[in-house]
Design a protein around this motif. Structure first.
Motif, PDB file in Angstrom:
ATOM      1  N   ALA A 176      38.079  40.919  43.740  1.00 44.22           N
ATOM      2  CA  ALA A 176      37.807  41.471  42.420  1.00 44.22           C
ATOM      3  C   ALA A 176      39.103  41.774  41.683  1.00 44.22           C
ATOM      4  O   ALA A 176      39.197  41.581  40.452  1.00 44.22           O
ATOM      5  CB  ALA A 176      36.968  42.740  42.551  1.00 44.22           C
ATOM      6  N   LEU A 227      36.454  41.715  49.608  1.00 45.16           N
ATOM      7  CA  LEU A 227      35.724  41.652  48.343  1.00 45.16           C
ATOM      8  C   LEU A 227      36.484  42.394  47.238  1.00 45.16           C
ATOM      9  O   LEU A 227      36.589  41.910  46.107  1.00 45.16           O
ATOM     10  CB  LEU A 227      34.335  42.275  48.518  1.00 45.16           C
ATOM     11  CG  LEU A 227      33.387  42.209  47.317  1.00 45.16           C
ATOM     12  CD1 LEU A 227      32.927  40.771  47.093  1.00 45.16           C
ATOM     13  CD2 LEU A 227      32.187  43.117  47.542  1.00 45.16           C
ATOM     14  N   ARG A 259      32.948  48.061  40.249  1.00 46.51           N
ATOM     15  CA  ARG A 259      34.002  47.096  40.590  1.00 46.51           C
ATOM     16  C   ARG A 259      33.447  45.985  41.487  1.00 46.51           C
ATOM     17  O   ARG A 259      33.643  44.813  41.211  1.00 46.51           O
ATOM     18  CB  ARG A 259      35.156  47.816  41.287  1.00 46.51           C
ATOM     19  CG  ARG A 259      35.810  48.907  40.440  1.00 46.51           C
ATOM     20  CD  ARG A 259      37.061  49.452  41.098  1.00 46.51           C
ATOM     21  NE  ARG A 259      37.599  50.593  40.349  1.00 46.51           N
ATOM     22  CZ  ARG A 259      38.777  51.159  40.586  1.00 46.51           C
ATOM     23  NH1 ARG A 259      39.548  50.706  41.564  1.00 46.51           N
ATOM     24  NH2 ARG A 259      39.182  52.194  39.872  1.00 46.51           N
ATOM     25  N   THR A 260      32.789  46.381  42.573  1.00 47.84           N
ATOM     26  CA  THR A 260      32.130  45.416  43.459  1.00 47.84           C
ATOM     27  C   THR A 260      30.866  46.065  43.997  1.00 47.84           C
ATOM     28  O   THR A 260      30.706  47.286  43.973  1.00 47.84           O
ATOM     29  CB  THR A 260      33.013  45.010  44.662  1.00 47.84           C
ATOM     30  OG1 THR A 260      33.220  46.156  45.508  1.00 47.84           O
ATOM     31  CG2 THR A 260      34.354  44.456  44.213  1.00 47.84           C
ATOM     32  N   ARG A 290      29.168  41.315  38.898  1.00 50.54           N
ATOM     33  CA  ARG A 290      30.234  41.873  39.720  1.00 50.54           C
ATOM     34  C   ARG A 290      30.285  41.150  41.063  1.00 50.54           C
ATOM     35  O   ARG A 290      29.249  40.676  41.572  1.00 50.54           O
ATOM     36  CB  ARG A 290      30.013  43.372  39.953  1.00 50.54           C
ATOM     37  CG  ARG A 290      29.762  44.183  38.690  1.00 50.54           C
ATOM     38  CD  ARG A 290      30.794  43.877  37.613  1.00 50.54           C
ATOM     39  NE  ARG A 290      32.149  44.169  38.035  1.00 50.54           N
ATOM     40  CZ  ARG A 290      33.228  43.529  37.606  1.00 50.54           C
ATOM     41  NH1 ARG A 290      33.118  42.509  36.768  1.00 50.54           N
ATOM     42  NH2 ARG A 290      34.419  43.888  38.028  1.00 50.54           N
ATOM     43  N   PRO A 291      31.483  41.027  41.674  1.00 46.01           N
ATOM     44  CA  PRO A 291      31.577  40.421  43.007  1.00 46.01           C
ATOM     45  C   PRO A 291      30.657  41.144  43.991  1.00 46.01           C
ATOM     46  O   PRO A 291      30.659  42.375  44.062  1.00 46.01           O
ATOM     47  CB  PRO A 291      33.054  40.609  43.372  1.00 46.01           C
ATOM     48  CG  PRO A 291      33.767  40.693  42.056  1.00 46.01           C
ATOM     49  CD  PRO A 291      32.813  41.410  41.144  1.00 46.01           C
ATOM     50  N   THR A 292      29.869  40.379  44.722  1.00 52.36           N
ATOM     51  CA  THR A 292      28.817  40.960  45.547  1.00 52.36           C
ATOM     52  C   THR A 292      28.873  40.430  46.970  1.00 52.36           C
ATOM     53  O   THR A 292      29.025  39.231  47.200  1.00 52.36           O
ATOM     54  CB  THR A 292      27.427  40.656  44.946  1.00 52.36           C
ATOM     55  OG1 THR A 292      27.349  41.215  43.631  1.00 52.36           O
ATOM     56  CG2 THR A 292      26.313  41.248  45.805  1.00 52.36           C
ATOM     57  N   HIS A 309      33.832  50.906  43.597  1.00 48.85           N
ATOM     58  CA  HIS A 309      33.153  49.965  44.473  1.00 48.85           C
ATOM     59  C   HIS A 309      31.912  50.683  45.007  1.00 48.85           C
ATOM     60  O   HIS A 309      31.936  51.899  45.220  1.00 48.85           O
ATOM     61  CB  HIS A 309      34.053  49.559  45.639  1.00 48.85           C
ATOM     62  CG  HIS A 309      35.356  48.947  45.225  1.00 48.85           C
ATOM     63  ND1 HIS A 309      35.453  47.639  44.806  1.00 48.85           N
ATOM     64  CD2 HIS A 309      36.611  49.476  45.151  1.00 48.85           C
ATOM     65  CE1 HIS A 309      36.723  47.373  44.504  1.00 48.85           C
ATOM     66  NE2 HIS A 309      37.437  48.467  44.702  1.00 48.85           N
TER      67      HIS A 309
END
Length: 305
Positions: free
Chosen positions: A302, A298, A143-144, A243-245, A120
């Motif tokens: 993910a 977050l 990852r994030t 990617r998750p943001t 992350h």
């Protein structure tokens, strides 16, 4: 007192990206957690991210590491360039010392040295822009992405200026302090004052205590800052980040306008934006739990996707 409490960080180590050596260390608690790399801002060293926030991140299940950007802290400082202040560096069409891709690759070099296949990312200010670029350039390693107080990672030069309060940047450029430890401390206090939210009284005593712990000439090394801010990005647009943001920004940021957070969140698919009330271009203690909770959420998102 346990060893991890007495010495919360490992001894400094160095990762290598070509000729550049990058100073990094790792929190000794929470080492079994999910890897989280902290990425710092323009001209400052890794110690500027408060230890208290790092401990909360460890308590939330993260293995926390941090590093100094090139031209910052204990990492390699490059030779002088023609551009001698960060304001003029914004106007140049290309960086003279290195690229933004080089700085993104620095983060990967640190992850390699840590033995992390992926992590992350939490990037603050310049570190936030770099985190976005790492997600573009090395998506399999991320990852994030949490970007805080940052501009969109794919803007440069004159396009950056619409997000920056040039008056504050000009005040930074005018800071003049002796090249001594006391000068670095005094500069740090003034930088903290400039970056704080006007909604809260400025605690000069606390700022000085923090400056004494993080004393470093980088806060008024305009040559190094010019090389960092002048590093140009040649990669793709942030709209390609998959990617998750999470996009965090102080509602009272005196350096980078909250419109920058809006621009980032609107362009990265499914990004979440959160404005932090009574927060400037800083990481004040009252919002630590909020920041940690958002980053934990977050990461959980993910893991489920």
């Amino acid at each position: 007192m346990s060893e991890s409490t007495a010495h919360p960080w490992t001894p400094v180590r160095f990762a290598e990206n070509g000729p550049v050596k990058l100073a990094y260390d790792r929190l000794t608690e929470g080492t079994g957690g999910e890897p989280l790399l902290l990425m710092t801002g323009l001209g400052v060293n890794r110690l500027w991210i408060p230890d208290g926030l790092c401990h909360l991140l460890a308590d939330a299940g993260f293995a926390v590491a941090r590093y100094d950007q090139r031209d910052g802290g204990e990492s390699t400082h490059l030779p002088p360039a023609a551009t001698r202040n960060p304001v003029s560096a914004l106007f140049r069409k290309r960086g003279e010392a290195y690229t933004a891709e080089d700085m993104a690759d620095d983060a990967i070099a640190v992850m390699d040295a840590l033995g992390w296949e992926s992590a992350h990312l939490l990037g603050v200010s310049l570190g936030g822009a770099i985190a976005q670029r790492v997600a573009l350039r090395h998506p399999d390693r991320v990852r994030t992405v949490t970007t805080m107080s940052a501009v969109p990672g794919d803007v440069a030069g004159l396009r950056t200026m619409r997000f920056i309060r040039m008056g504050t940047l000009a005040k930074f450029a005018k800071l003049k302090f002796p090249a001594t430890r006391e000068g670095a401390i005094a500069a740090s206090v003034e930088v903290s004052r400039l970056l704080a939210s006007p909604a809260r009284p400025f605690d000069e005593h606390a700022a000085r205590e923090a400056a004494e712990r993080t004393a470093d000439a980088g806060v008024h090394d305009q040559q190094a800052q010019s090389r960092q801010i002048g590093a140009q990005w040649h990669g793709g647009p942030i709209s390609r980040i998959q990617r998750p943001t999470l996009v965090l920004h102080g509602a009272d940021d005196p350096l980078i306008k909250p419109a920058a957070a809006t621009a980032i969140a609107s362009r990265i698919p499914n990004a979440r934006k959160l404005l932090l009330l009574e927060v400037g271009h800083e990481l004040p203690e009252p919002v630590w739990h909020t920041i940690v909770g958002e980053i934990r959420a977050l990461a959980d998102l993910a893991a489920r996707s």
